[in-house]
Design a protein around this motif. Structure first.
Motif, PDB file in Angstrom:
ATOM      1  N   LYS A   1      -4.064   0.764  -4.152  1.00  0.00           N
ATOM      2  CA  LYS A   1      -3.498   1.355  -5.371  1.00  0.00           C
ATOM      3  C   LYS A   1      -2.043   0.921  -5.549  1.00  0.00           C
ATOM      4  CE  LYS A   1      -6.639   5.266  -5.401  1.00  0.00           C
ATOM      5  NZ  LYS A   1      -6.838   6.655  -5.056  1.00  0.00           N
ATOM      6  N   GLU A   2      -1.309   0.843  -4.457  1.00  0.00           N
ATOM      7  CA  GLU A   2       0.085   0.398  -4.535  1.00  0.00           C
ATOM      8  C   GLU A   2       0.154  -1.081  -4.898  1.00  0.00           C
ATOM      9  OE1 GLU A   2       4.325   0.990  -4.225  1.00  0.00           O
ATOM     10  OE2 GLU A   2       2.573   2.185  -4.745  1.00  0.00           O
TER      11      GLU A   2
ATOM     12  N   SER B   1      -7.091   2.623   0.870  1.00  0.00           N
ATOM     13  CA  SER B   1      -7.225   2.958  -0.545  1.00  0.00           C
ATOM     14  C   SER B   1      -5.856   3.109  -1.202  1.00  0.00           C
ATOM     15  CB  SER B   1      -8.041   4.241  -0.691  1.00  0.00           C
ATOM     16  OG  SER B   1      -8.157   4.592  -2.035  1.00  0.00           O
ATOM     17  N   ASP B   2      -4.951   3.844  -0.552  1.00  0.00           N
ATOM     18  CA  ASP B   2      -3.601   4.016  -1.096  1.00  0.00           C
ATOM     19  C   ASP B   2      -2.856   2.688  -1.141  1.00  0.00           C
ATOM     20  OD1 ASP B   2      -4.000   6.728  -1.447  1.00  0.00           O
ATOM     21  OD2 ASP B   2      -2.940   7.296   0.392  1.00  0.00           O
TER      22      ASP B   2
ATOM     23  N   HIS C   1      -1.965  -2.621  -6.757  1.00  0.00           N
ATOM     24  CA  HIS C   1      -2.292  -2.642  -8.185  1.00  0.00           C
ATOM     25  C   HIS C   1      -1.076  -2.244  -9.014  1.00  0.00           C
ATOM     26  CE1 HIS C   1      -4.119  -1.198 -11.989  1.00  0.00           C
ATOM     27  NE2 HIS C   1      -4.900  -2.259 -11.797  1.00  0.00           N
ATOM     28  N   ARG C   2      -0.345  -1.262  -8.559  1.00  0.00           N
ATOM     29  CA  ARG C   2       0.840  -0.799  -9.279  1.00  0.00           C
ATOM     30  C   ARG C   2       1.930  -1.875  -9.290  1.00  0.00           C
ATOM     31  NH1 ARG C   2       5.749   1.401  -8.714  1.00  0.00           N
ATOM     32  NH2 ARG C   2       5.797   1.235  -6.447  1.00  0.00           N
TER      33      ARG C   2
ATOM     34  N   ASP D   1     -12.247   0.817  -7.264  1.00  0.00           N
ATOM     35  CA  ASP D   1     -11.776   2.197  -7.389  1.00  0.00           C
ATOM     36  C   ASP D   1     -10.254   2.275  -7.483  1.00  0.00           C
ATOM     37  OD1 ASP D   1     -14.396   3.032  -7.273  1.00  0.00           O
ATOM     38  OD2 ASP D   1     -14.285   3.699  -5.171  1.00  0.00           O
ATOM     39  N   SER D   2      -9.564   1.210  -7.047  1.00  0.00           N
ATOM     40  CA  SER D   2      -8.096   1.188  -7.081  1.00  0.00           C
ATOM     41  C   SER D   2      -7.548   0.652  -8.391  1.00  0.00           C
ATOM     42  CB  SER D   2      -7.557   0.353  -5.914  1.00  0.00           C
ATOM     43  OG  SER D   2      -7.925   0.933  -4.691  1.00  0.00           O
ATOM     44  N   GLY D   3      -8.435   0.307  -9.325  1.00  0.00           N
ATOM     45  CA  GLY D   3      -7.994  -0.136 -10.640  1.00  0.00           C
ATOM     46  C   GLY D   3      -8.101  -1.628 -10.896  1.00  0.00           C
TER      47      GLY D   3
END
Length: 92
Positions: A11-12, A7-8, A14-15, A82-84
């Motif tokens: 998210k990274e 998950s993290d 996506h960033r 959920d991660s965007g």
């Protein structure tokens, strides 16, 4: 899992992706997962390391699910959303 925190990691991704950038994800088919699970469990039995799972489900798929809990397409789709990310194409 293959990642400490899938998950993290998503998210990274996506960033870091440029706006409009794409992330492509692929997962194994269930049949291939069974073969992978059998191979992992056979290796673990041969090495004597399956005891780490004695209090858990030690069937081939049970061990694999503990090692790769996000291995099904729907679980990964949910985690990606959920991660965007916006899912634009999903092929099952």
């Amino acid at each position: 899992t293959f990642l400490d925190s899938p998950s993290d990691t998503l998210k990274e991704f996506h960033r870091l992706l440029k706006p409009g950038g794409s992330l492509i994800v692929s997962v194994w088919e269930e049949f291939s997962l069974q073969q992978l699970a059998d191979s992992i469990v056979n290796t673990m039995h041969a090495e004597g390391s399956v005891e780490d799972f004695l209090n858990l489900d030690t069937s081939a798929m049970g061990v694999l699910n503990q090692l790769t809990p996000y291995a099904t397409p729907h679980e990964i789709e949910n985690m990606i959303s959920d991660s965007g990310f916006n899912l634009t194409h999903v092929n099952h």
